[in-house]
Design a protein around this motif. Structure first.
Motif, PDB file in Angstrom:
ATOM      1  N   TYR A  87       0.836  -1.205   0.000  1.00 26.62           N
ATOM      2  CA  TYR A  87       0.000   0.000   0.000  1.00 26.62           C
ATOM      3  C   TYR A  87       0.872   1.256   0.000  1.00 26.62           C
ATOM      4  N   LEU A  88       1.883   1.225   0.871  1.00 27.59           N
ATOM      5  CA  LEU A  88       2.755   2.391   1.038  1.00 27.59           C
ATOM      6  C   LEU A  88       3.545   2.703  -0.229  1.00 27.59           C
ATOM      7  N   SER A  89       3.758   1.681  -1.058  1.00 26.45           N
ATOM      8  CA  SER A  89       4.595   1.893  -2.236  1.00 26.45           C
ATOM      9  C   SER A  89       3.929   2.823  -3.250  1.00 26.45           C
ATOM     10  N   PHE A  90       2.642   3.131  -3.042  1.00 31.44           N
ATOM     11  CA  PHE A  90       1.963   4.063  -3.941  1.00 31.44           C
ATOM     12  C   PHE A  90       1.928   5.484  -3.377  1.00 31.44           C
ATOM     13  N   PHE A  91       2.702   5.697  -2.312  1.00 25.61           N
ATOM     14  CA  PHE A  91       2.673   7.013  -1.673  1.00 25.61           C
ATOM     15  C   PHE A  91       4.054   7.645  -1.642  1.00 25.61           C
ATOM     16  N   ASN A  92       4.043   8.938  -1.556  1.00 25.80           N
ATOM     17  CA  ASN A  92       5.268   9.668  -1.295  1.00 25.80           C
ATOM     18  C   ASN A  92       5.247  10.001   0.187  1.00 25.80           C
ATOM     19  N   TRP A  93       6.214   9.486   0.923  1.00 22.14           N
ATOM     20  CA  TRP A  93       6.153   9.671   2.376  1.00 22.14           C
ATOM     21  C   TRP A  93       7.556   9.733   2.964  1.00 22.14           C
ATOM     22  N   ASP A  94       7.774  10.740   3.798  1.00 22.67           N
ATOM     23  CA  ASP A  94       9.093  10.887   4.423  1.00 22.67           C
ATOM     24  C   ASP A  94       9.088  10.293   5.834  1.00 22.67           C
ATOM     25  N   GLY A  95       7.969   9.682   6.237  1.00 21.81           N
ATOM     26  CA  GLY A  95       7.904   9.077   7.564  1.00 21.81           C
ATOM     27  C   GLY A  95       7.324   9.998   8.601  1.00 21.81           C
ATOM     28  N   MET A  96       7.154  11.271   8.273  1.00 20.33           N
ATOM     29  CA  MET A  96       6.623  12.206   9.266  1.00 20.33           C
ATOM     30  C   MET A  96       5.379  12.938   8.763  1.00 20.33           C
ATOM     31  N   MET A  97       5.499  13.595   7.600  1.00 18.08           N
ATOM     32  CA  MET A  97       4.359  14.349   7.070  1.00 18.08           C
ATOM     33  C   MET A  97       3.262  13.383   6.624  1.00 18.08           C
ATOM     34  N   LYS A  98       2.152  13.967   6.168  1.00 16.66           N
ATOM     35  CA  LYS A  98       1.055  13.124   5.712  1.00 16.66           C
ATOM     36  C   LYS A  98       1.449  12.463   4.390  1.00 16.66           C
ATOM     37  N   PRO A  99       1.259  11.157   4.266  1.00 16.07           N
ATOM     38  CA  PRO A  99       1.606  10.494   3.002  1.00 16.07           C
ATOM     39  C   PRO A  99       0.766  11.039   1.852  1.00 16.07           C
ATOM     40  N   GLU A 100       1.390  11.143   0.683  1.00 15.06           N
ATOM     41  CA  GLU A 100       0.675  11.697  -0.468  1.00 15.06           C
ATOM     42  C   GLU A 100       0.597  10.629  -1.550  1.00 15.06           C
ATOM     43  N   PHE A 101      -0.614  10.359  -2.009  1.00 13.39           N
ATOM     44  CA  PHE A 101      -0.796   9.306  -3.004  1.00 13.39           C
ATOM     45  C   PHE A 101      -0.212   9.739  -4.345  1.00 13.39           C
ATOM     46  N   ILE A 102       0.656   8.895  -4.889  1.00 13.89           N
ATOM     47  CA  ILE A 102       1.254   9.281  -6.174  1.00 13.89           C
ATOM     48  C   ILE A 102       1.177   8.151  -7.194  1.00 13.89           C
ATOM     49  N   GLY A 103       0.340   7.163  -6.925  1.00 18.59           N
ATOM     50  CA  GLY A 103       0.162   6.087  -7.896  1.00 18.59           C
ATOM     51  C   GLY A 103       1.442   5.296  -8.109  1.00 18.59           C
ATOM     52  N   LEU A 104       1.780   5.095  -9.356  1.00 16.00           N
ATOM     53  CA  LEU A 104       2.927   4.250  -9.673  1.00 16.00           C
ATOM     54  C   LEU A 104       4.235   5.025  -9.770  1.00 16.00           C
ATOM     55  N   ALA A 105       4.200   6.295  -9.373  1.00 15.12           N
ATOM     56  CA  ALA A 105       5.378   7.150  -9.584  1.00 15.12           C
ATOM     57  C   ALA A 105       6.644   6.582  -8.954  1.00 15.12           C
ATOM     58  N   ASN A 106       6.499   5.954  -7.773  1.00 11.13           N
ATOM     59  CA  ASN A 106       7.688   5.366  -7.145  1.00 11.13           C
ATOM     60  C   ASN A 106       8.303   4.295  -8.039  1.00 11.13           C
ATOM     61  N   TYR A 107       7.435   3.491  -8.624  1.00  8.84           N
ATOM     62  CA  TYR A 107       7.930   2.409  -9.484  1.00  8.84           C
ATOM     63  C   TYR A 107       8.568   2.965 -10.750  1.00  8.84           C
ATOM     64  N   VAL A 108       7.935   4.020 -11.280  1.00 10.26           N
ATOM     65  CA  VAL A 108       8.485   4.638 -12.486  1.00 10.26           C
ATOM     66  C   VAL A 108       9.865   5.219 -12.185  1.00 10.26           C
ATOM     67  N   GLU A 109       9.944   5.911 -11.054  1.00 12.45           N
ATOM     68  CA  GLU A 109      11.240   6.493 -10.686  1.00 12.45           C
ATOM     69  C   GLU A 109      12.287   5.396 -10.493  1.00 12.45           C
ATOM     70  N   MET A 110      11.857   4.329  -9.828  1.00 12.67           N
ATOM     71  CA  MET A 110      12.770   3.229  -9.562  1.00 12.67           C
ATOM     72  C   MET A 110      13.338   2.650 -10.856  1.00 12.67           C
ATOM     73  N   LEU A 111      12.452   2.455 -11.826  1.00 11.87           N
ATOM     74  CA  LEU A 111      12.893   1.852 -13.084  1.00 11.87           C
ATOM     75  C   LEU A 111      13.885   2.739 -13.817  1.00 11.87           C
ATOM     76  N   HIS A 112      13.849   4.037 -13.518  1.00 14.90           N
ATOM     77  CA  HIS A 112      14.778   4.949 -14.177  1.00 14.90           C
ATOM     78  C   HIS A 112      16.020   5.234 -13.344  1.00 14.90           C
ATOM     79  N   ALA A 113      16.040   4.743 -12.098  1.00 19.11           N
ATOM     80  CA  ALA A 113      17.171   5.071 -11.223  1.00 19.11           C
ATOM     81  C   ALA A 113      18.365   4.172 -11.538  1.00 19.11           C
ATOM     82  N   PRO A 114      19.527   4.782 -11.818  1.00 14.92           N
ATOM     83  CA  PRO A 114      20.715   3.973 -12.116  1.00 14.92           C
ATOM     84  C   PRO A 114      21.042   3.010 -10.971  1.00 14.92           C
ATOM     85  N   THR A 115      20.845   3.466  -9.720  1.00 13.08           N
ATOM     86  CA  THR A 115      21.189   2.604  -8.585  1.00 13.08           C
ATOM     87  C   THR A 115      20.338   1.345  -8.572  1.00 13.08           C
TER      88      THR A 115
END
Lengths: 283, 310
Positions: free
Chosen positions: B61-89
């Protein structure tokens, strides 16, 4: 027997084989031996660059005294004991009950539950990291010994249940039925009949789970902060960061961290291997 | 079964027991047993649900959110996965995981060789087998420390053997191989013990018969021994694959994923993003990816297990 038993070998090969054994062992254990030797080497000698030669003067007492007193090593060691022992007892207690239920009662969802416990063994720990941290923080268990114990109990229960369920399943079921006909309650059957019978399995599990929990590093890293409740694995890793040059002290610390599991392994070798291979072949 | 197993002699029936037994029991037996089963299972299920099952779903569930662990989580859909696929690391981590997987698969054959080598009856062999197995008992932290030191370019044993220093852990080209080599040490010991146990259950008559037929050495191993060791071999591969995907401790202790994140793997990358950079949602997405890869083995294992149950 395979390979061909050595009695049937040519005499020269037999001698070669026997000679090769200590050599192979020496090479295989070289890393451990090096650490052992270094842990008794004096700092002066390390300064002079005598890293791999035979130690000239033995500074074993000094090194271990310093590793124990100049750093919170004893404190870490004690933390590890406080975390590991209740975790082992807890996991085995929960799992023996669950294993008993899964192996002797027929109810819907039995196989599904069992499959869930098995699957839990293979879950990558990292997927649990953030929620478990959150749970620990919200329950006030972050950076406490109880927080780590609760988590280890939950994590190890899956493996223990798998193991004990298969073991209990091999017991003659008629015995349990007979006890029930005698009028023994379910708890009595479990406590007085099943538990004594599975004692060998409990011993094997205890040894194995002890080393798993004792050697844990990831969860100690995630669920603790600072020195208060950090176990010895974290302590030794920190020691390396602190004294990268004082390898004799780091070695002494590593030995200290390794002693309980190595000792337990040597004392309970049979149980250990049984646990490892039983869990493996049925896993 | 070991000798200490107690012989069960039912206690003499107590008056109360007899009374209970003589009562009509039709009504209660089934439901009472079901209730007992629930009580026996409740603690284990509760712990597993809270600490394992719920976290898995929460992380997905959390993987669809942008969250720093403190502020309110923000729903961003698949953006984390998209970013991950583009991250060299991420690509480095994935590639390293693959390297781990491939090289780690050397452990089962190496363990088999060690087991065959040690499977003789000579004086002191028990002690030698025990000592060979000892590395497996060591903590990853200790193994990591030992090998970091082994690789030290100024005074390590490797430097001494080669005659010149190689900064194994400081060079992006070698670091992963150096760590895998260290990890192979305990893993080979583990596979060895599995195979040693497997070898003891080999059918001696068959081996003898094959020997009469003239089978020996390689052909014996290939056509007689290995087929009998099939379940052991399977298990050795499973624990090795899972071990390779789980690798964390050694990387953390030996290189912290460095230099320049060149030795990171998915497990370490997950940890790094959550703890160092407070990127909980992104870290969750990596963890879910790792989980998805491991799910292949989990499903495979479960299917095998359920088939055996039938």
């Amino acid at each position: 027997m395979f390979p061909m038993p050595i009695e049937k070998w040519k005499a020269s090969n037999r001698i070669l084989y026997k000679l090769s054994l200590p050599v192979a062992l020496l090479i295989w254990l070289l890393p451990i031996l090096a650490v052992l030797v270094t842990s008794v080497r004096s700092t002066d000698e390390l300064m002079e660059g005598n890293y791999w030669g035979w130690p000239k003067d033995f500074a074993m007492l000094d090194n271990y005294r310093e590793a124990l007193t100049a750093s919170p090593m004893l404190h870490y060691f004690w933390n590890s004991c406080l975390i590991t022992i209740p975790s082992v007892i807890g996991a085995i207690a929960l799992a023996s009950m669950a294993g008993y239920a899964l192996s002797t009662y027929k109810f819907r969802g039995n196989t599904l539950l069992f499959a869930t416990f098995v699957a839990c063994n293979f879950v990558p720990q990292q997927i649990l990291m953030i929620p478990v941290r959150e749970i620990s923080v919200s329950l006030g268990l972050f950076n406490t010994v109880s927080g780590l114990i609760l988590f280890h109990v939950a994590m190890q229960t899956g493996f223990c249940t798998l193991f004990l369920r298969n073991f209990i399943k091999q017991l003659p079921y008629e015995m349990i039925e007979a006890a029930r006909i005698e009028g023994a309650g379910e708890w009595t059957v479990f406590y007085r009949i099943v538990l004594p019978l599975i004692r060998p399995a409990l011993a094997a599990l205890a040894v194995l789970v002890f080393t798993f929990v004792w050697n844990d590093y990831f969860w100690a890293l995630c669920l603790t902060q600072g020195d208060d409740v950090a176990p010895i694995t974290v302590g030794v890793a920190a020691l390396k960061g602190q004294w990268t040059t004082a390898w004799n002290l780091v070695s002494a610390g590593s030995i200290l961290a390794a002693i309980p599991s190595v000792l337990l392994f040597f004392l309970m070798q049979k149980q250990f291997v049984v646990g490892l291979t039983f869990g493996a072949s049925k896993g | 079964m070991p000798a200490q197993t107690p012989v069960i002699t039912p206690a003499r029936p107590q008056p109360s027991d007899l009374a209970a037994a003589s009562k009509p029991r039709r009504r209660s037996t089934a439901s009472r047993r079901n209730r007992a089963a629930i009580w026996f299972l409740a603690p284990a299920c509760l712990m597993t649900a809270v600490y394992v099952l719920y976290p898995i779903f929460y992380t997905i569930y959390l993987s669809f959110f942008n969250w720093d662990g403190m502020m309110k989580p923000e729903f961003i859909g698949l953006a984390n996965y998209v970013e991950m696929l583009h991250a060299p690391t991420f690509h480095v981590a994935l590639k390293n995981n693959l390297t781990w997987l491939l090289l780690f698969l050397l452990a089962p054959p190496a363990g088999l060789i060690a087991a065959l080598y040690l499977n003789q009856k000579v004086r002191g062999i028990r002690l030698i087998k025990t000592l060979f197995f000892a590395p497996f008992v060591l903590s990853g932290v200790v193994v990591g420390l030992i090998f970091s030191w082994f690789y030290d370019p100024t005074f390590g044993l490797l430097t001494l053997l080669l005659g010149h220093g190689v900064p194994v852990l400081g060079d992006p080209r070698y670091v992963t191989f150096g760590i895998i080599f260290a990890a192979l040490w305990p893993q080979t010991a583990y596979c060895m013990i599995l195979f040693l146990t497997g070898l003891t259950s080999i059918n001696a008559d068959q081996v003898e018969a094959a020997r009469m037929e003239g089978a020996k050495g390689w052909s014996m191993l290939r056509y007689v021994i290995l087929p009998q060791l099939r379940s052991t071999t399977f298990m050795a591969f499973v624990v090795t694959i899972i071990g390779a995907l789980r690798s964390f401790d050694l990387i953390s202790v030996m290189s912290s994923g460095g230099p320049f994140e060149s030795s990171t793997v998915l497990a370490y990358y997950t940890y790094d993003q959550a703890i160092k950079y407070y990127r909980q949602g992104y870290s969750a997405a990596i963890a879910v990816t790792l989980f998805a890869i491991m799910l292949i083995y989990i499903v495979y294992q479960l299917r095998r297990l359920l088939r055996d149950e039938r």
